[in-house]
Design a protein around this motif. Structure first.
Motif, PDB file in Angstrom:
ATOM      1  N   SER A 118      -8.530  53.510  40.449  1.00 40.01           N
ATOM      2  CA  SER A 118      -9.959  53.296  40.227  1.00 40.01           C
ATOM      3  C   SER A 118     -10.835  54.210  41.071  1.00 40.01           C
ATOM      4  O   SER A 118     -11.846  54.724  40.598  1.00 40.01           O
ATOM      5  N   PHE A 119     -10.438  54.389  42.335  1.00 39.54           N
ATOM      6  CA  PHE A 119     -11.335  55.077  43.260  1.00 39.54           C
ATOM      7  C   PHE A 119     -10.550  55.607  44.447  1.00 39.54           C
ATOM      8  O   PHE A 119      -9.651  54.948  44.944  1.00 39.54           O
ATOM      9  N   ALA A 165       0.148  56.428  45.796  1.00 37.95           N
ATOM     10  CA  ALA A 165      -0.061  55.577  44.623  1.00 37.95           C
ATOM     11  C   ALA A 165       0.964  55.895  43.539  1.00 37.95           C
ATOM     12  O   ALA A 165       1.520  54.986  42.913  1.00 37.95           O
ATOM     13  N   ILE A 166       1.248  57.171  43.334  1.00 40.38           N
ATOM     14  CA  ILE A 166       2.244  57.580  42.337  1.00 40.38           C
ATOM     15  C   ILE A 166       3.625  57.057  42.735  1.00 40.38           C
ATOM     16  O   ILE A 166       4.370  56.559  41.890  1.00 40.38           O
ATOM     17  N   LYS A 167       3.941  57.141  43.995  1.00 39.25           N
ATOM     18  CA  LYS A 167       5.218  56.622  44.491  1.00 39.25           C
ATOM     19  C   LYS A 167       5.335  55.119  44.202  1.00 39.25           C
ATOM     20  O   LYS A 167       6.365  54.653  43.710  1.00 39.25           O
ATOM     21  N   PHE A 168       4.280  54.369  44.485  1.00 36.65           N
ATOM     22  CA  PHE A 168       4.253  52.933  44.231  1.00 36.65           C
ATOM     23  C   PHE A 168       4.411  52.648  42.736  1.00 36.65           C
ATOM     24  O   PHE A 168       5.170  51.755  42.337  1.00 36.65           O
ATOM     25  N   ALA A 169       3.724  53.406  41.898  1.00 36.45           N
ATOM     26  CA  ALA A 169       3.826  53.226  40.446  1.00 36.45           C
ATOM     27  C   ALA A 169       5.246  53.527  39.960  1.00 36.45           C
ATOM     28  O   ALA A 169       5.800  52.781  39.144  1.00 36.45           O
ATOM     29  N   ARG A 170       5.840  54.590  40.455  1.00 40.40           N
ATOM     30  CA  ARG A 170       7.223  54.924  40.065  1.00 40.40           C
ATOM     31  C   ARG A 170       8.203  53.815  40.443  1.00 40.40           C
ATOM     32  O   ARG A 170       9.104  53.486  39.672  1.00 40.40           O
ATOM     33  N   GLY A 191      -8.825  56.887  54.936  1.00 45.15           N
ATOM     34  CA  GLY A 191      -9.304  56.778  53.564  1.00 45.15           C
ATOM     35  C   GLY A 191      -8.625  55.635  52.850  1.00 45.15           C
ATOM     36  O   GLY A 191      -7.744  54.962  53.401  1.00 45.15           O
ATOM     37  N   ARG A 192      -9.047  55.444  51.578  1.00 45.64           N
ATOM     38  CA  ARG A 192      -8.479  54.357  50.790  1.00 45.64           C
ATOM     39  C   ARG A 192      -8.488  54.694  49.309  1.00 45.64           C
ATOM     40  O   ARG A 192      -9.289  55.513  48.856  1.00 45.64           O
ATOM     41  N   LEU A 193      -7.586  54.052  48.592  1.00 46.99           N
ATOM     42  CA  LEU A 193      -7.467  54.204  47.145  1.00 46.99           C
ATOM     43  C   LEU A 193      -7.408  52.797  46.567  1.00 46.99           C
ATOM     44  O   LEU A 193      -6.614  51.974  47.026  1.00 46.99           O
ATOM     45  N   THR A 194      -8.256  52.511  45.590  1.00 53.02           N
ATOM     46  CA  THR A 194      -8.219  51.200  44.945  1.00 53.02           C
ATOM     47  C   THR A 194      -7.556  51.339  43.578  1.00 53.02           C
ATOM     48  O   THR A 194      -7.674  52.381  42.924  1.00 53.02           O
ATOM     49  N   TYR A 195      -6.877  50.277  43.174  1.00 52.44           N
ATOM     50  CA  TYR A 195      -6.147  50.319  41.909  1.00 52.44           C
ATOM     51  C   TYR A 195      -6.153  48.965  41.216  1.00 52.44           C
ATOM     52  O   TYR A 195      -6.402  47.932  41.829  1.00 52.44           O
ATOM     53  N   THR A 196      -5.861  49.020  39.917  1.00 52.32           N
ATOM     54  CA  THR A 196      -5.682  47.836  39.088  1.00 52.32           C
ATOM     55  C   THR A 196      -4.381  48.015  38.320  1.00 52.32           C
ATOM     56  O   THR A 196      -4.073  49.121  37.870  1.00 52.32           O
ATOM     57  N   VAL A 238      -5.469  47.766  47.301  1.00 58.52           N
ATOM     58  CA  VAL A 238      -6.006  48.907  48.040  1.00 58.52           C
ATOM     59  C   VAL A 238      -4.877  49.511  48.870  1.00 58.52           C
ATOM     60  O   VAL A 238      -4.156  48.796  49.563  1.00 58.52           O
ATOM     61  N   ILE A 239      -4.732  50.818  48.766  1.00 59.13           N
ATOM     62  CA  ILE A 239      -3.815  51.551  49.640  1.00 59.13           C
ATOM     63  C   ILE A 239      -4.696  52.246  50.671  1.00 59.13           C
ATOM     64  O   ILE A 239      -5.601  53.000  50.303  1.00 59.13           O
TER      65      ILE A 239
END
Length: 96
Positions: A40-41, A61-66, A24-29, A13-14
């Motif tokens: 995810s959300f 999230a994109i920064k983390f993925a990169r 706010g928050r963003l969940t990921y897998t 979760v970010i």
């Protein structure tokens, strides 16, 4: 505002927080074997809606993925609509 990334195993979760509370928050897998990061959300609490906070979460999230060389699949319809309007994400955007 500050981001916090709480990764646990293949998910996480970010959160975006101000000095008082969570905005706010963003969940990921993560599927490391496929180099895939799935959003995810995305949730922005009602008192912070309409100020671009969700977009900030997607950008983080994109920064983390990169940083990890993962492709991003936005399962969340909000994240998908944000990414479709963004420039410079074509190299990591998995549209399916």
């Amino acid at each position: 505002m500050r981001f916090e990334n709480n990764k646990s195993g293949n998910g996480g979760v970010i959160t975006l927080n101000n000095e008082v509370k969570e905005i706010g928050r963003l969940t990921y897998t993560i599927f490391p074997e496929d180099s895939k990061f799935i959003i995810s959300f995305v949730l922005v609490h009602p008192e912070f809606e309409g100020r671009g906070m969700g977009k900030y979460l997607v950008e983080e999230a994109i920064k983390f993925a990169r940083e990890n060389n993962w492709k991003v699949y936005p399962h969340c319809s909000y994240a998908r609509s944000v990414m479709m309007r963004m420039k410079g994400v074509e190299d990591i955007f998995l549209q399916r």
